[in-house]
Write a protein that holds these residues in place. Structure first.
Motif, mmCIF file in Angstrom:
data_model
loop_
_atom_site.group_PDB
_atom_site.id
_atom_site.type_symbol
_atom_site.label_atom_id
_atom_site.label_comp_id
_atom_site.label_asym_id
_atom_site.label_seq_id
_atom_site.Cartn_x
_atom_site.Cartn_y
_atom_site.Cartn_z
ATOM 1 N N GLY A 219 -10.941 3.849 3.281
ATOM 2 C CA GLY A 219 -10.469 4.192 2.083
ATOM 3 C C GLY A 219 -9.166 5.252 2.008
ATOM 4 N N VAL A 220 -10.041 6.757 2.240
ATOM 5 C CA VAL A 220 -8.969 7.751 2.239
ATOM 6 C C VAL A 220 -7.556 7.770 3.829
ATOM 7 N N SER A 221 -7.830 6.934 4.288
ATOM 8 C CA SER A 221 -6.563 7.003 5.456
ATOM 9 C C SER A 221 -5.373 5.798 4.496
ATOM 10 N N ASP A 222 -5.938 3.841 3.205
ATOM 11 C CA ASP A 222 -5.452 3.893 2.676
ATOM 12 C C ASP A 222 -4.532 5.012 1.003
ATOM 13 N N LEU A 223 -5.497 5.416 0.881
ATOM 14 C CA LEU A 223 -5.067 6.685 0.072
ATOM 15 C C LEU A 223 -4.027 7.322 0.459
ATOM 16 N N VAL A 224 -4.230 7.919 1.252
ATOM 17 C CA VAL A 224 -2.993 9.072 2.671
ATOM 18 C C VAL A 224 -1.715 7.542 2.399
ATOM 19 N N ALA A 225 -1.790 6.803 2.889
ATOM 20 C CA ALA A 225 -0.728 6.188 2.840
ATOM 21 C C ALA A 225 0.420 5.665 1.836
ATOM 22 N N GLU A 226 -0.945 5.365 1.001
ATOM 23 C CA GLU A 226 -0.032 5.967 -0.509
ATOM 24 C C GLU A 226 0.833 6.224 -1.484
ATOM 25 N N ARG A 231 5.253 9.367 -2.416
ATOM 26 C CA ARG A 231 6.119 10.888 -2.028
ATOM 27 C C ARG A 231 7.642 10.631 -1.524
ATOM 28 N N LEU A 232 7.559 9.445 -0.823
ATOM 29 C CA LEU A 232 9.303 8.811 -0.180
ATOM 30 C C LEU A 232 9.928 8.911 -1.363
ATOM 31 N N GLU A 233 8.809 6.834 -2.514
ATOM 32 C CA GLU A 233 9.605 7.201 -3.465
ATOM 33 C C GLU A 233 9.955 8.095 -4.259
ATOM 34 N N MET A 234 9.925 8.849 -4.772
ATOM 35 C CA MET A 234 10.093 9.904 -5.120
ATOM 36 C C MET A 234 11.053 10.588 -4.468
ATOM 37 N N ALA A 235 11.317 10.539 -2.962
ATOM 38 C CA ALA A 235 12.309 11.756 -2.469
ATOM 39 C C ALA A 235 13.555 11.142 -2.554
ATOM 40 N N GLN A 236 13.660 9.348 -2.316
ATOM 41 C CA GLN A 236 14.432 8.085 -2.945
ATOM 42 C C GLN A 236 15.437 8.678 -3.502
ATOM 43 N N LEU A 237 14.800 8.539 -5.746
ATOM 44 C CA LEU A 237 14.470 9.231 -6.447
ATOM 45 C C LEU A 237 15.635 9.741 -6.895
ATOM 46 N N ARG A 238 15.235 11.526 -6.132
ATOM 47 C CA ARG A 238 15.725 12.247 -6.198
ATOM 48 C C ARG A 238 17.137 12.002 -5.682
ATOM 49 N N ARG A 239 17.275 11.934 -4.648
ATOM 50 C CA ARG A 239 18.508 11.404 -3.770
ATOM 51 C C ARG A 239 20.067 10.699 -4.514
ATOM 52 N N VAL A 240 19.363 10.132 -5.671
ATOM 53 C CA VAL A 240 19.911 9.033 -6.474
ATOM 54 C C VAL A 240 20.604 9.389 -6.993
#
Length: 244
Positions: A219-226, A231-240
């Motif tokens: 469960g912790v591993s799944d949460l870390v992955a999520e 974070r990646l999605e937020m970073a991509q949104l900031r670049r746009v």
């Protein structure tokens, strides 16, 4: 099909044989606990004992007839055969109750399946009670005996089956020593069953804890992955950059 027929027979006869075993133990115990019972009552106890003995014999013959491998069946149930074959031998008179104990043990398992502790406690209690009766029956007529009451016999049975063995009460007759050896073996088997049950319980609990830890780690591993994905999605949104 024969083995299935034996199992079917045992399921159908479990309750009647359990009742018969209970009657047998009552008929066995009454004359020992009350030596001065009326003659009529003594005859009734004797008649009940022999009648139930015949029922046990017929049950053994029926199961033997239904068994596919009869020699294997006899090897598995040798104690039933011996105790049914030698009811008149005085040194083995205590074995009369062993068949009833076998019936209670074999047919009673189905009613307590999954409740090992309850089954063991009940079985040991019945074995101790019967051993106390057999010991009192064997020792009462010996002038050198130190077990001359049912209370003494129960105390001896309790100290023997728990492998404590204080030595204040002990058998002085050959038949009493036979009973003592049997109860000692029962006590050793009891300790083995309890030890195995406790070990199995600990292993099961440890396995449950390990499984829970593994589920938590997953469960912790799944949460870390999520979280990383967010974070990646937020970073991509900031670049746009929004268009003017």
């Amino acid at each position: 099909m024969s083995d299935l027929q034996v199992e079917r027979w045992e399921r159908r006869t479990s309750v009647p044989l359990l009742v018969a075993a209970g009657l047998f133990l009552v008929a066995y115990a009454w004359p020992i606990l009350q030596p001065g019972i009326p003659r009529t009552a003594g005859h009734v106890c004797s008649a009940v004992s022999w009648a139930v003995w015949i029922v046990f014999g017929l049950d053994l013959i029926a199961r033997l007839t239904l068994a596919e491998h009869r020699w294997d069946f006899l090897r598995r149930n040798w104690l039933d055969v011996v105790t049914l074959a030698v009811p008149m031998l005085r040194p083995l008179r205590a074995l009369r109750a062993v068949v009833a104990l076998n019936i209670l043990s074999r047919r009673g398992k189905g009613f307590v399946r999954g409740r090992v502790v309850a089954y063991v406690v009940a079985a040991v209690g019945i074995v101790g009670f019967v051993a106390a009766l057999a010991m009192l029956d064997a020792e009462r007529t010996n002038p050198e005996a130190n077990i001359d009451s049912f209370g003494d016999a129960l105390w001896w049975a309790a100290t023997t089956v728990t492998t404590v063995g204080y030595g204040d009460q002990f058998p002085t007759t050959t038949e009493g020593r036979f009973v003592g050896v049997g109860l000692m073996l029962t006590g050793i088997a009891l300790l083995g069953v309890i030890t195995a049950a406790l070990a199995s319980w600990f292993v099961e609990k440890v396995a449950e804890v390990q499984a829970a830890e593994e589920r938590t780690e997953e469960g912790v591993s799944d949460l870390v992955a999520e979280v990383r994905s967010l974070r990646l999605e937020m970073a991509q949104l900031r670049r746009v950059k929004p268009r003017p």
